[in-house]
Design an enzyme around this catalytic site. Structure first.
Site, PDB file in Angstrom:
ATOM      1  N   LEU A  92       0.836  -1.195   0.000  1.00  0.00           N
ATOM      2  CA  LEU A  92       0.000   0.000   0.000  1.00  0.00           C
ATOM      3  C   LEU A  92       0.877   1.254   0.000  1.00  0.00           C
ATOM      4  O   LEU A  92       1.967   1.261   0.581  1.00  0.00           O
ATOM      5  CB  LEU A  92      -0.909  -0.015   1.229  1.00  0.00           C
ATOM      6  CG  LEU A  92      -1.976  -1.130   1.204  1.00  0.00           C
ATOM      7  CD1 LEU A  92      -2.566  -1.330   2.590  1.00  0.00           C
ATOM      8  CD2 LEU A  92      -3.060  -0.814   0.187  1.00  0.00           C
ATOM      9  N   ASN A 106      -2.338  -6.004   9.674  1.00  0.00           N
ATOM     10  CA  ASN A 106      -1.838  -7.020   8.746  1.00  0.00           C
ATOM     11  C   ASN A 106      -1.351  -8.225   9.538  1.00  0.00           C
ATOM     12  O   ASN A 106      -0.944  -8.114  10.704  1.00  0.00           O
ATOM     13  CB  ASN A 106      -0.682  -6.467   7.913  1.00  0.00           C
ATOM     14  CG  ASN A 106      -0.204  -7.477   6.860  1.00  0.00           C
ATOM     15  OD1 ASN A 106      -0.991  -8.100   6.168  1.00  0.00           O
ATOM     16  ND2 ASN A 106       1.110  -7.648   6.781  1.00  0.00           N
ATOM     17  N   HIS A 108       1.410 -11.396   9.197  1.00  0.00           N
ATOM     18  CA  HIS A 108       2.578 -11.801   8.412  1.00  0.00           C
ATOM     19  C   HIS A 108       3.070 -13.141   8.957  1.00  0.00           C
ATOM     20  O   HIS A 108       3.199 -13.300  10.180  1.00  0.00           O
ATOM     21  CB  HIS A 108       3.672 -10.729   8.527  1.00  0.00           C
ATOM     22  CG  HIS A 108       4.905 -11.060   7.754  1.00  0.00           C
ATOM     23  ND1 HIS A 108       4.970 -10.950   6.377  1.00  0.00           N
ATOM     24  CD2 HIS A 108       6.114 -11.521   8.150  1.00  0.00           C
ATOM     25  CE1 HIS A 108       6.174 -11.325   5.974  1.00  0.00           C
ATOM     26  NE2 HIS A 108       6.892 -11.677   7.031  1.00  0.00           N
ATOM     27  N   SER A 135       2.797 -13.010  12.954  1.00  0.00           N
ATOM     28  CA  SER A 135       2.735 -11.731  13.676  1.00  0.00           C
ATOM     29  C   SER A 135       1.594 -10.876  13.129  1.00  0.00           C
ATOM     30  O   SER A 135       1.441 -10.778  11.898  1.00  0.00           O
ATOM     31  CB  SER A 135       4.035 -10.931  13.474  1.00  0.00           C
ATOM     32  OG  SER A 135       5.169 -11.717  13.809  1.00  0.00           O
ATOM     33  N   ASP A 144       5.923  -4.698   6.282  1.00  0.00           N
ATOM     34  CA  ASP A 144       5.987  -5.691   7.368  1.00  0.00           C
ATOM     35  C   ASP A 144       6.761  -5.144   8.566  1.00  0.00           C
ATOM     36  O   ASP A 144       7.389  -5.890   9.311  1.00  0.00           O
ATOM     37  CB  ASP A 144       6.666  -6.981   6.876  1.00  0.00           C
ATOM     38  CG  ASP A 144       5.892  -7.598   5.735  1.00  0.00           C
ATOM     39  OD1 ASP A 144       6.550  -8.216   4.871  1.00  0.00           O
ATOM     40  OD2 ASP A 144       4.662  -7.439   5.685  1.00  0.00           O
TER      41      ASP A 144
HETATM   42  C1  GRF Z   1      -1.102 -16.665   5.076  1.00  0.00           C
HETATM   43  O1  GRF Z   1       0.058 -17.410   5.343  1.00  0.00           O
HETATM   44  C2  GRF Z   1      -0.920 -15.274   5.601  1.00  0.00           C
HETATM   45  O2  GRF Z   1      -0.001 -15.192   6.664  1.00  0.00           O
HETATM   46  C3  GRF Z   1      -0.366 -14.545   4.444  1.00  0.00           C
HETATM   47  O3  GRF Z   1      -1.064 -15.060   3.328  1.00  0.00           O
HETATM   48  C4  GRF Z   1      -1.243 -16.476   3.559  1.00  0.00           C
HETATM   49  C5  GRF Z   1      -2.584 -16.912   3.014  1.00  0.00           C
HETATM   50  O4  GRF Z   1      -3.576 -16.382   3.794  1.00  0.00           O
HETATM   51  N1  GRF Z   1      -0.548 -13.134   4.629  1.00  0.00           N
HETATM   52  P1  GRF Z   1      -5.152 -16.657   3.487  1.00  0.00           P
HETATM   53  O5  GRF Z   1      -5.394 -18.164   3.533  1.00  0.00           O
HETATM   54  O6  GRF Z   1      -5.442 -16.103   2.093  1.00  0.00           O
HETATM   55  O7  GRF Z   1      -5.845 -15.935   4.578  1.00  0.00           O
END
Ligand code: GRF
Length: 203
Positions: A92, A106, A108, A135, A144
């Site tokens: 973003l 977010n 991560h 996190s 991040d």
């Molecule tokens: C997850 O590992 C998350 O930590 C990362 O994207 C992956 C997929 O997430 N940000 P989701 O199943 O689309 O919520």
């Protein structure tokens, strides 16, 4: 509180939030799910839950700033109190982040500040780490890099593959994201001067 969730893919974190709102574990309502990917399965999850969806396709915008203006207008149309990034794979713009600072979360898949960026499980495995995790943080203009709110740790075992580690981490993501969103909807979570407060505890 009115929540918008931004996704790009499978939407397991979104589903955990949908389920938590539906069982009233969160005093909030997901009013919009937006994605940069038209094929994101998370859009199907939202539609099945009766939640409005929107696809903001980068090919319709000439640059990052105009893309983010479109996102911000969408957010304004829904008068959103909290934006949750859940597997959202776009960076973003500083203008967008500044505009929604303090109400932009977010998740991560690493123990920040370790492993910002991509392929976190692969990197932890290759480094021989025996601990890893995920996190949740407030989003700032540093990728991040925002102040961390909550982390969950998982062990890495000798025979682990990336898939096994990813699954173990994802399981924790689904446990902690609803908790953090719940705290935010209870007005218990605050970012002030780049620090995070939960009630009167500095995290
Ligand atoms: C997850 O590992 C998350 O930590 C990362 O994207 C992956 C997929 O997430 N940000 P989701 O199943 O689309 O919520």
């Amino acid at each position: 509180k009115r929540i918008a969730v931004f996704i790009s893919g499978f939407g397991s974190n979104l589903q955990a939030l949908i389920d938590a709102c539906q069982r009233q574990a969160i005093d909030g309502e997901i009013v919009l799910v937006a994605s940069n990917q038209a094929k994101a399965f998370g859009l199907t999850r939202a539609a099945e839950a009766g939640i409005d969806t929107a696809v903001v396709d980068k090919s319709d915008y000439s640059d990052r700033d105009s893309y983010d203006v479109a996102l911000a207008e969408l957010i304004d149309d829904y008068t959103v109190d909290l934006i949750v990034l859940a597997g959202f794979m776009r960076i973003l713009s500083p203008a967008f982040v500044a505009r929604f600072s303090g109400k932009l979360l977010n998740i991560h898949p690493s123990l920040l500040p370790n492993y910002p960026g991509l392929h976190t499980h692969q990197r932890a495995l290759e480094n021989g780490d025996n601990e890893h995790g995920c996190s949740i943080h407030f989003v700032t203009s540093e990728l991040d890099g925002g102040p961390v709110i909550l982390q969950a740790k998982v062990p890495i075992f000798a025979e682990d593959t990336v898939q096994l580690v990813a699954q173990r981490v994802n399981q924790q993501e689904l446990a902690i994201y609803p908790l953090v969103v719940k705290w935010f909807c209870q007005d218990r979570l605050l970012m002030k001067d780049g620090q995070v407060w939960l009630d009167d505890h500095l995290l």
